[in-house]
Design a protein around this motif. Structure first.
Motif, PDB file in Angstrom:
ATOM      1  N   ALA A  14      -8.245   3.748  -1.598  1.00 45.85           N
ATOM      2  CA  ALA A  14      -9.460   4.514  -1.910  1.00 45.85           C
ATOM      3  C   ALA A  14     -10.537   3.655  -2.553  1.00 45.85           C
ATOM      4  N   ARG A  15     -10.212   2.452  -2.955  1.00 43.48           N
ATOM      5  CA  ARG A  15     -11.212   1.576  -3.564  1.00 43.48           C
ATOM      6  C   ARG A  15     -12.137   1.010  -2.486  1.00 43.48           C
ATOM      7  N   PRO A  16     -13.435   0.976  -2.725  1.00 43.05           N
ATOM      8  CA  PRO A  16     -14.354   0.373  -1.740  1.00 43.05           C
ATOM      9  C   PRO A  16     -14.105  -1.118  -1.597  1.00 43.05           C
ATOM     10  N   PHE A  18       0.820  -1.210   0.000  1.00 40.90           N
ATOM     11  CA  PHE A  18       0.000   0.000   0.000  1.00 40.90           C
ATOM     12  C   PHE A  18       0.853   1.259   0.000  1.00 40.90           C
ATOM     13  N   GLY A  19       2.113   1.147   0.373  1.00 41.87           N
ATOM     14  CA  GLY A  19       3.010   2.288   0.201  1.00 41.87           C
ATOM     15  C   GLY A  19       3.327   2.538  -1.265  1.00 41.87           C
ATOM     16  N   ASP A  20       3.417   1.449  -2.061  1.00 45.36           N
ATOM     17  CA  ASP A  20       3.630   1.596  -3.504  1.00 45.36           C
ATOM     18  C   ASP A  20       2.335   1.864  -4.260  1.00 45.36           C
ATOM     19  N   HIS A  21       1.197   1.477  -3.703  1.00 51.19           N
ATOM     20  CA  HIS A  21      -0.100   1.657  -4.372  1.00 51.19           C
ATOM     21  C   HIS A  21      -1.069   2.346  -3.400  1.00 51.19           C
ATOM     22  N   PRO A  22      -0.857   3.624  -3.096  1.00 52.53           N
ATOM     23  CA  PRO A  22      -1.739   4.285  -2.107  1.00 52.53           C
ATOM     24  C   PRO A  22      -3.184   4.423  -2.558  1.00 52.53           C
ATOM     25  N   TRP A  23      -3.429   4.489  -3.886  1.00 49.74           N
ATOM     26  CA  TRP A  23      -4.799   4.670  -4.361  1.00 49.74           C
ATOM     27  C   TRP A  23      -5.634   3.402  -4.211  1.00 49.74           C
TER      28      TRP A  23
END
Length: 259
Positions: A88-90, A80-85
């Motif tokens: 935001a996904r439900p 999640f550090g490499d893919h922070p968005w």
């Protein structure tokens, strides 16, 4: 009675007094039980302390809970550090039995009954490290590759479904990119209006600071040509009487001098 209420301690004696005065026909059923096991007369429960051993040191972290650490925590932090968005996904957190995770087989990243998300990458990477014996970096690369492949296929299916729906007459509202661009344009227009207002206020302030005459010929333009020639004629003797005076130093627009 004061600060404390001692009436509960005298409930047995009160019941005996009511029976002796013939106000009650019989004693309550709990009379003998309370007499055999009387209530405590101390208002504070004594604190039981273990005897201290001479020379023993008190533990500084005796009541501090131990940290609970799972191997997946570090993997989640890295993904999640490499893919922070992805945060935001439900996400769907509803389960059938509460133990749905026990029925997943992470030999493949896509599981039946579970949406593809960052947790799938973490569990797939952990399975590759434990079962396949792969290193952390190699397992992470393979899990991400499989995740990107299935996510790409899902986006293609979504786009095709949207195009088919629009072909038969369906219409959709603005997407996230259109909404974001509209918000950005609105903020830009608001900023331009604010900037123009600031410039007008600054220009008006500067104009108020220099509101007096701007040149040395101010007031001369109010005279007519005849009045101006008469003033020059009257000032000519004064200019001639001034020795070594340049032509530019001649007084203009002043009061006529009398010898």
């Amino acid at each position: 009675m004061g600060r404390y209420n001692f009436a509960p301690l005298r409930v047995r004696s009160t019941a005996k007094a009511l029976y002796d005065s013939k106000r009650t026909q019989s004693l309550p059923q709990w009379y003998d039980v309370v007499g055999n096991i009387p209530t405590s007369e101390t208002l504070a429960r004594p604190v039981l302390r273990a005897p201290r051993v001479k020379g023993a040191k008190k533990a500084s972290k005796l009541f501090k809970p131990l940290p609970i650490v799972y191997p997946e925590d570090q993997l989640r932090s890295e993904f999640f550090g490499d893919h922070p968005w992805e945060l935001a996904r439900p996400r769907l957190v509803v389960e059938d039995s509460g133990n749905d995770a026990k029925g997943y087989d992470w030999q493949r990243i896509k599981q039946k009954g579970k949406q593809l998300d960052g947790e799938s990458v973490v569990q797939r990477q952990l399975w590759l490290m434990r079962v396949q014996g792969m290193s952390k970096a190699s397992a992470y690369d393979q899990a991400r590759r499989e995740f990107y492949h299935h996510r790409h296929l899902a986006e293609i299916r979504t786009r095709i479904a949207k195009e088919e729906a629009m072909h038969v007459g369906a219409y959709f509202g603005k997407g996230p990119l259109e909404v974001g661009m509209a918000l950005e344009d609105g903020a830009w227009e608001n900023w331009k209006a604010w900037a123009n207002q600031q410039i007008e206020e600054e220009q008006s302030m500067r104009a108020q600071m220099f509101s007096g005459p701007q040149n040395e010929d101010a007031g001369v333009g109010d005279l007519s040509n005849a009045e101006y020639e008469n003033a020059i004629t009257e000032l000519a003797p004064v200019q001639a009487a001034t020795p070594n005076a340049p032509a530019s130093a001649a007084p203009r627009g002043g009061v006529p001098a009398h010898a």
